[in-house]
Design an enzyme around this catalytic site. Sequence first.
Site, PDB file in Angstrom:
ATOM      1  N   ARG A   1     -69.827-102.350 -22.520  1.00 37.14           N
ATOM      2  CA  ARG A   1     -69.746-100.957 -22.754  1.00 37.14           C
ATOM      3  C   ARG A   1     -70.869-100.192 -22.378  1.00 37.14           C
ATOM      4  O   ARG A   1     -72.056-100.794 -22.248  1.00 37.14           O
ATOM      5  CB  ARG A   1     -69.755-100.851 -24.554  1.00 37.14           C
ATOM      6  CG  ARG A   1     -68.424-101.303 -25.240  1.00 37.14           C
ATOM      7  CD  ARG A   1     -67.409-100.214 -25.009  1.00 37.14           C
ATOM      8  NE  ARG A   1     -66.335-100.496 -25.827  1.00 37.14           N
ATOM      9  CZ  ARG A   1     -65.218-101.158 -25.311  1.00 37.14           C
ATOM     10  NH1 ARG A   1     -65.128-101.361 -23.878  1.00 37.14           N
ATOM     11  NH2 ARG A   1     -64.150-101.528 -25.998  1.00 37.14           N
TER      12      ARG A   1
ATOM     13  N   GLY B   1     -68.175-115.017 -23.876  1.00 39.28           N
ATOM     14  CA  GLY B   1     -66.994-114.848 -24.666  1.00 39.28           C
ATOM     15  C   GLY B   1     -65.821-115.258 -23.674  1.00 39.28           C
ATOM     16  O   GLY B   1     -66.039-115.928 -22.739  1.00 39.28           O
TER      17      GLY B   1
ATOM     18  N   GLU C   1     -68.962 -91.471 -21.687  1.00 37.65           N
ATOM     19  CA  GLU C   1     -67.702 -91.476 -20.782  1.00 37.65           C
ATOM     20  C   GLU C   1     -66.724 -90.551 -21.672  1.00 37.65           C
ATOM     21  O   GLU C   1     -66.894 -90.712 -22.667  1.00 37.65           O
ATOM     22  CB  GLU C   1     -67.135 -92.760 -20.300  1.00 37.65           C
ATOM     23  CG  GLU C   1     -66.977 -93.790 -21.755  1.00 37.65           C
ATOM     24  CD  GLU C   1     -66.448 -95.211 -21.302  1.00 37.65           C
ATOM     25  OE1 GLU C   1     -67.100 -96.075 -20.656  1.00 37.65           O
ATOM     26  OE2 GLU C   1     -65.132 -95.405 -21.545  1.00 37.65           O
TER      27      GLU C   1
ATOM     28  N   ARG D   1     -75.226-115.012 -27.836  1.00 35.99           N
ATOM     29  CA  ARG D   1     -75.973-115.300 -29.497  1.00 35.99           C
ATOM     30  C   ARG D   1     -75.900-116.729 -29.702  1.00 35.99           C
ATOM     31  O   ARG D   1     -76.875-117.132 -30.181  1.00 35.99           O
ATOM     32  CB  ARG D   1     -74.883-114.486 -30.504  1.00 35.99           C
ATOM     33  CG  ARG D   1     -75.463-113.254 -30.587  1.00 35.99           C
ATOM     34  CD  ARG D   1     -74.473-112.563 -31.549  1.00 35.99           C
ATOM     35  NE  ARG D   1     -73.131-112.776 -30.861  1.00 35.99           N
ATOM     36  CZ  ARG D   1     -72.007-112.123 -31.567  1.00 35.99           C
ATOM     37  NH1 ARG D   1     -72.121-111.330 -32.823  1.00 35.99           N
ATOM     38  NH2 ARG D   1     -70.987-112.456 -31.210  1.00 35.99           N
TER      39      ARG D   1
ATOM     40  N   HIS E   1     -63.686 -97.005 -16.142  1.00 33.88           N
ATOM     41  CA  HIS E   1     -63.294 -97.906 -17.450  1.00 33.88           C
ATOM     42  C   HIS E   1     -61.892 -98.569 -17.262  1.00 33.88           C
ATOM     43  O   HIS E   1     -60.947 -98.155 -17.904  1.00 33.88           O
ATOM     44  CB  HIS E   1     -63.437 -97.098 -18.844  1.00 33.88           C
ATOM     45  CG  HIS E   1     -63.590 -98.134 -19.929  1.00 33.88           C
ATOM     46  ND1 HIS E   1     -64.385 -97.808 -20.861  1.00 33.88           N
ATOM     47  CD2 HIS E   1     -63.094 -99.458 -20.137  1.00 33.88           C
ATOM     48  CE1 HIS E   1     -64.107 -98.658 -21.792  1.00 33.88           C
ATOM     49  NE2 HIS E   1     -63.540 -99.901 -21.243  1.00 33.88           N
TER      50      HIS E   1
HETATM   51  C1  GLV Z   1     -61.734-102.118 -23.048  1.00 28.51           C
HETATM   52  O1  GLV Z   1     -62.799-101.912 -22.698  1.00 28.51           O
HETATM   53  C2  GLV Z   1     -61.397-103.167 -24.111  1.00 28.51           C
HETATM   54  O2  GLV Z   1     -62.456-103.326 -24.854  1.00 28.51           O
HETATM   55  O3  GLV Z   1     -60.315-103.480 -24.311  1.00 28.51           O
END
Ligand code: GLV
Length: 327
Positions: free
Chosen positions: A241, A158, A270, A180, A288
């Site tokens: 993630r 993406g 997390e 995908r 994160h």
């Molecule tokens: C951060 O992980 C977001 O999805 O913006």
Amino acid sequence: MTEPRPRVWVSQPLFDDVIARLEEYFQVVSASDVAEYTPEQISSALSEADGALVTLNERIGAEQVAAAPKLRAVANVGVGYNNLDIPALSAAGITATNTPDVLTETTADFGFALLMATARRITESERWLREGHWRQWSFQTMLGADLHGSTLGILGMGRVGQGIARRASGFDMKVLYHNRSRLPEATERETRASYAEFDELLAQADHLMLVLPYSKQSHHILGAAALAKMKPTATLVNIARGGIVDEDALAAALAGGRLAAAGLDVFEGEPAINPRLLDLRNVVLTPHIASGSLATRRAMVSLAVDNLIAALGYGPSAGSPPNPIRA
Ligand code: GLV
């Protein structure tokens, strides 16, 4: 008698001056401290709310939707929205929005930083130095893996994946991606990236970057079987993630010399970190923060505010929020 203003819940302290824009239209209830909510507390916070501005910490599922009869809009501050049950929100006629685009370049910068730190053992060597182990310069200290001339695999192509591919050409890397759906040829040319099947990506990558959305389909897609297909000299970087990687399988591969190193910005549980990862020296762990530059975090909150104002039918784009999430 004037109509009472709609009520809006802001789940975490964000940037007060940006959040203040909501006060032009709404009665705002904001968390004053960083909070970890139980599902019941979220239901209770939403029970009187017309709108909510939430972060990836707050899970809004069918139970919360059922407890929120007035709720009409949820603005997520983040591009990923696996914290929201989109079918449940949409079935109740609640608009959900996210914050794409504004974080693309910052997140791609960070992906590269984490890749370099992991491949060139930057945090590991700093820790070693601070612990007083460096007695004498030696030719073989902390040897790492090159980025230049290597093959970078990108899983998920993406906006952020494409940003990473563009950066990689500055390092003379060969870029393979799996997605995908295959990108249009013009985008492949512009990002200098070639499509590969999943197994080929695993087998060819010297460095593999995970940038795909989390879903049932991507849950543990990097498990023991996939990890076994990677080069033992490879590095793995996850800025997507945590649940995409089976952390026990990853820890076993790293401990057993079946993978050289990993850079992880996201974790399955997390902020709790799998203790097997904490015990390993060949893992770079960050909390994160991939989108965490000051300018970008402010832009994300500002976009979420725009989305919420519009989704609740106010402001210049009333009724047409910039970033609706389609069910
Ligand atoms: C951060 O992980 C977001 O999805 O913006």
